[in-house]
Scaffold this motif. Structure first.
Motif, PDB file in Angstrom:
ATOM      1  N   VAL A  70      -5.275   9.128   0.807  1.00  0.00           N
ATOM      2  CA  VAL A  70      -5.741   7.682   0.483  1.00  0.00           C
ATOM      3  C   VAL A  70      -4.277   6.886   0.484  1.00  0.00           C
ATOM      4  CG1 VAL A  70      -7.359   8.415  -1.198  1.00  0.00           C
ATOM      5  CG2 VAL A  70      -5.057   8.132  -2.079  1.00  0.00           C
ATOM      6  N   ASN A  71      -4.736   5.548   0.632  1.00  0.00           N
ATOM      7  CA  ASN A  71      -3.784   4.521   0.458  1.00  0.00           C
ATOM      8  C   ASN A  71      -3.856   3.845  -0.748  1.00  0.00           C
ATOM      9  OD1 ASN A  71      -2.289   4.342   3.023  1.00  0.00           O
ATOM     10  ND2 ASN A  71      -3.729   3.001   3.905  1.00  0.00           N
ATOM     11  N   PHE A  72      -2.918   3.098  -1.658  1.00  0.00           N
ATOM     12  CA  PHE A  72      -3.169   2.646  -2.777  1.00  0.00           C
ATOM     13  C   PHE A  72      -1.957   1.764  -3.158  1.00  0.00           C
ATOM     14  CE2 PHE A  72      -1.006   6.627  -3.872  1.00  0.00           C
ATOM     15  CZ  PHE A  72      -0.121   6.383  -4.680  1.00  0.00           C
ATOM     16  N   GLN A  73      -2.360   0.934  -4.270  1.00  0.00           N
ATOM     17  CA  GLN A  73      -1.165   0.240  -4.840  1.00  0.00           C
ATOM     18  C   GLN A  73      -1.027   0.640  -6.314  1.00  0.00           C
ATOM     19  OE1 GLN A  73      -2.287  -4.013  -4.334  1.00  0.00           O
ATOM     20  NE2 GLN A  73      -1.836  -4.056  -2.335  1.00  0.00           N
ATOM     21  N   ILE A  74       0.375   0.133  -6.885  1.00  0.00           N
ATOM     22  CA  ILE A  74       0.536   0.583  -8.287  1.00  0.00           C
ATOM     23  C   ILE A  74       0.552  -0.671  -8.950  1.00  0.00           C
ATOM     24  CG2 ILE A  74       1.099   2.840  -7.641  1.00  0.00           C
ATOM     25  CD1 ILE A  74       4.244   2.000  -8.367  1.00  0.00           C
TER      26      ILE A  74
ATOM     27  N   PRO B 175      -1.745   8.058 -12.242  1.00  0.00           N
ATOM     28  CA  PRO B 175      -3.304   8.131 -12.861  1.00  0.00           C
ATOM     29  C   PRO B 175      -4.082   7.245 -12.300  1.00  0.00           C
ATOM     30  CG  PRO B 175      -1.902   7.349 -14.361  1.00  0.00           C
ATOM     31  CD  PRO B 175      -1.138   7.706 -13.281  1.00  0.00           C
ATOM     32  N   PHE B 176      -5.519   7.309 -12.005  1.00  0.00           N
ATOM     33  CA  PHE B 176      -6.470   6.253 -11.784  1.00  0.00           C
ATOM     34  C   PHE B 176      -7.477   6.553 -12.599  1.00  0.00           C
ATOM     35  CE2 PHE B 176      -7.263   9.816  -8.805  1.00  0.00           C
ATOM     36  CZ  PHE B 176      -8.610   9.526  -8.748  1.00  0.00           C
ATOM     37  N   LYS B 177      -8.588   5.380 -12.655  1.00  0.00           N
ATOM     38  CA  LYS B 177      -9.975   5.869 -13.259  1.00  0.00           C
ATOM     39  C   LYS B 177     -10.976   4.891 -12.262  1.00  0.00           C
ATOM     40  CE  LYS B 177     -12.502   5.598 -17.459  1.00  0.00           C
ATOM     41  NZ  LYS B 177     -13.199   6.638 -16.795  1.00  0.00           N
ATOM     42  N   ILE B 178     -11.933   5.513 -11.909  1.00  0.00           N
ATOM     43  CA  ILE B 178     -12.945   4.787 -11.124  1.00  0.00           C
ATOM     44  C   ILE B 178     -14.202   4.865 -11.813  1.00  0.00           C
ATOM     45  CG2 ILE B 178     -11.989   5.172  -8.913  1.00  0.00           C
ATOM     46  CD1 ILE B 178     -13.454   7.661  -8.437  1.00  0.00           C
ATOM     47  N   ASP B 179     -15.298   4.303 -11.463  1.00  0.00           N
ATOM     48  CA  ASP B 179     -16.659   4.273 -12.114  1.00  0.00           C
ATOM     49  C   ASP B 179     -17.856   4.397 -11.261  1.00  0.00           C
ATOM     50  OD1 ASP B 179     -17.113   0.761 -12.825  1.00  0.00           O
ATOM     51  OD2 ASP B 179     -16.757   1.741 -10.982  1.00  0.00           O
ATOM     52  N   ILE B 180     -17.599   5.229  -9.956  1.00  0.00           N
ATOM     53  CA  ILE B 180     -18.792   5.352  -9.197  1.00  0.00           C
ATOM     54  C   ILE B 180     -18.765   6.648  -8.885  1.00  0.00           C
ATOM     55  CG2 ILE B 180     -19.302   4.711  -6.927  1.00  0.00           C
ATOM     56  CD1 ILE B 180     -17.508   2.431  -6.666  1.00  0.00           C
TER      57      ILE B 180
ATOM     58  N   LEU C  11       0.725  -1.168  -0.042  1.00  0.00           N
ATOM     59  CA  LEU C  11       0.006   0.038   0.004  1.00  0.00           C
ATOM     60  C   LEU C  11       0.920   1.253  -0.040  1.00  0.00           C
ATOM     61  CD1 LEU C  11      -2.849  -0.775   2.526  1.00  0.00           C
ATOM     62  CD2 LEU C  11      -2.939  -0.814  -0.122  1.00  0.00           C
ATOM     63  N   ARG C  12       0.508   2.208  -0.780  1.00  0.00           N
ATOM     64  CA  ARG C  12       1.089   3.541  -0.934  1.00  0.00           C
ATOM     65  C   ARG C  12       0.112   4.649  -0.235  1.00  0.00           C
ATOM     66  NH1 ARG C  12       5.169   3.197  -5.450  1.00  0.00           N
ATOM     67  NH2 ARG C  12       5.575   5.333  -5.083  1.00  0.00           N
ATOM     68  N   ASN C  13       0.712   5.748   0.249  1.00  0.00           N
ATOM     69  CA  ASN C  13      -0.100   6.880   0.675  1.00  0.00           C
ATOM     70  C   ASN C  13       0.159   7.935  -0.369  1.00  0.00           C
ATOM     71  OD1 ASN C  13      -0.620   5.994   3.492  1.00  0.00           O
ATOM     72  ND2 ASN C  13       1.132   6.200   3.882  1.00  0.00           N
ATOM     73  N   GLY C  14      -0.989   8.824  -0.528  1.00  0.00           N
ATOM     74  CA  GLY C  14      -0.993   9.656  -1.519  1.00  0.00           C
ATOM     75  C   GLY C  14      -2.275  10.680  -1.186  1.00  0.00           C
TER      76      GLY C  14
ATOM     77  N   ALA D 221      -2.693   3.642 -10.203  1.00  0.00           N
ATOM     78  CA  ALA D 221      -2.894   3.254  -8.955  1.00  0.00           C
ATOM     79  C   ALA D 221      -4.272   2.234  -8.916  1.00  0.00           C
ATOM     80  CB  ALA D 221      -3.444   4.716  -8.448  1.00  0.00           C
ATOM     81  N   VAL D 222      -4.203   1.377  -8.135  1.00  0.00           N
ATOM     82  CA  VAL D 222      -5.086   0.492  -7.878  1.00  0.00           C
ATOM     83  C   VAL D 222      -5.477   0.233  -6.550  1.00  0.00           C
ATOM     84  CG1 VAL D 222      -4.917  -0.701 -10.231  1.00  0.00           C
ATOM     85  CG2 VAL D 222      -3.569  -1.592  -7.977  1.00  0.00           C
ATOM     86  N   GLY D 223      -6.523  -0.366  -6.205  1.00  0.00           N
ATOM     87  CA  GLY D 223      -6.973  -0.498  -4.926  1.00  0.00           C
ATOM     88  C   GLY D 223      -7.262   0.762  -3.716  1.00  0.00           C
ATOM     89  N   VAL D 224      -7.413   1.768  -4.400  1.00  0.00           N
ATOM     90  CA  VAL D 224      -7.471   2.909  -3.625  1.00  0.00           C
ATOM     91  C   VAL D 224      -8.206   2.959  -2.514  1.00  0.00           C
ATOM     92  CG1 VAL D 224      -7.832   5.449  -3.867  1.00  0.00           C
ATOM     93  CG2 VAL D 224      -7.053   4.258  -5.811  1.00  0.00           C
ATOM     94  N   GLN D 225      -8.084   3.558  -1.475  1.00  0.00           N
ATOM     95  CA  GLN D 225      -8.838   3.483  -0.003  1.00  0.00           C
ATOM     96  C   GLN D 225      -8.499   4.670   0.619  1.00  0.00           C
ATOM     97  OE1 GLN D 225      -7.016   0.268   2.312  1.00  0.00           O
ATOM     98  NE2 GLN D 225      -7.499  -1.195   0.798  1.00  0.00           N
ATOM     99  N   LEU D 226      -9.915   5.119   1.069  1.00  0.00           N
ATOM    100  CA  LEU D 226      -9.913   6.636   1.829  1.00  0.00           C
ATOM    101  C   LEU D 226      -9.236   6.358   3.268  1.00  0.00           C
ATOM    102  CD1 LEU D 226     -13.284   8.043   1.005  1.00  0.00           C
ATOM    103  CD2 LEU D 226     -10.936   8.532   0.185  1.00  0.00           C
ATOM    104  N   LEU D 227      -8.159   7.219   3.713  1.00  0.00           N
ATOM    105  CA  LEU D 227      -7.764   7.119   5.032  1.00  0.00           C
ATOM    106  C   LEU D 227      -8.539   8.128   6.053  1.00  0.00           C
ATOM    107  CD1 LEU D 227      -3.963   7.552   4.470  1.00  0.00           C
ATOM    108  CD2 LEU D 227      -5.405   5.414   5.046  1.00  0.00           C
TER     109      LEU D 227
END
Length: 66
Positions: free
Chosen positions: A43-47, A27-32, A2-5, A56-62
């Motif tokens: 956020v935390n995320f993986q690349i 960059p990332f793309k979501i559909d919600i 996980l990464r922070n950003g 960025a994938v698996g983006v999670q709010l902190l």
């Protein structure tokens, strides 16, 4: 890993950019659509490496109450 950003930008098509702890823009793309108001959130995320570069994938709010 996980990464922070911080979400730097979020476009109408739900694509955007996260700036990570190394000041890299990922960059990332979501559909919600309820995620439109996340600019500036931590956020935390993986690349992953995609055909167009790092994504960025698996983006999670902190610390969020959403």
């Amino acid at each position: 890993m996980l990464r922070n950003g911080i979400i730097k930008s979020l476009n109408d098509d739900y694509s955007g950019v996260i700036t990570d702890e190394n000041q890299q823009d990922i960059p990332f793309k979501i559909d919600i659509d309820f995620l439109k108001n996340l600019r500036g959130k931590n956020v935390n995320f993986q690349i992953e490496l995609s055909a167009t570069g790092l994504m960025a994938v698996g983006v999670q709010l902190l610390n969020s109450t959403i």
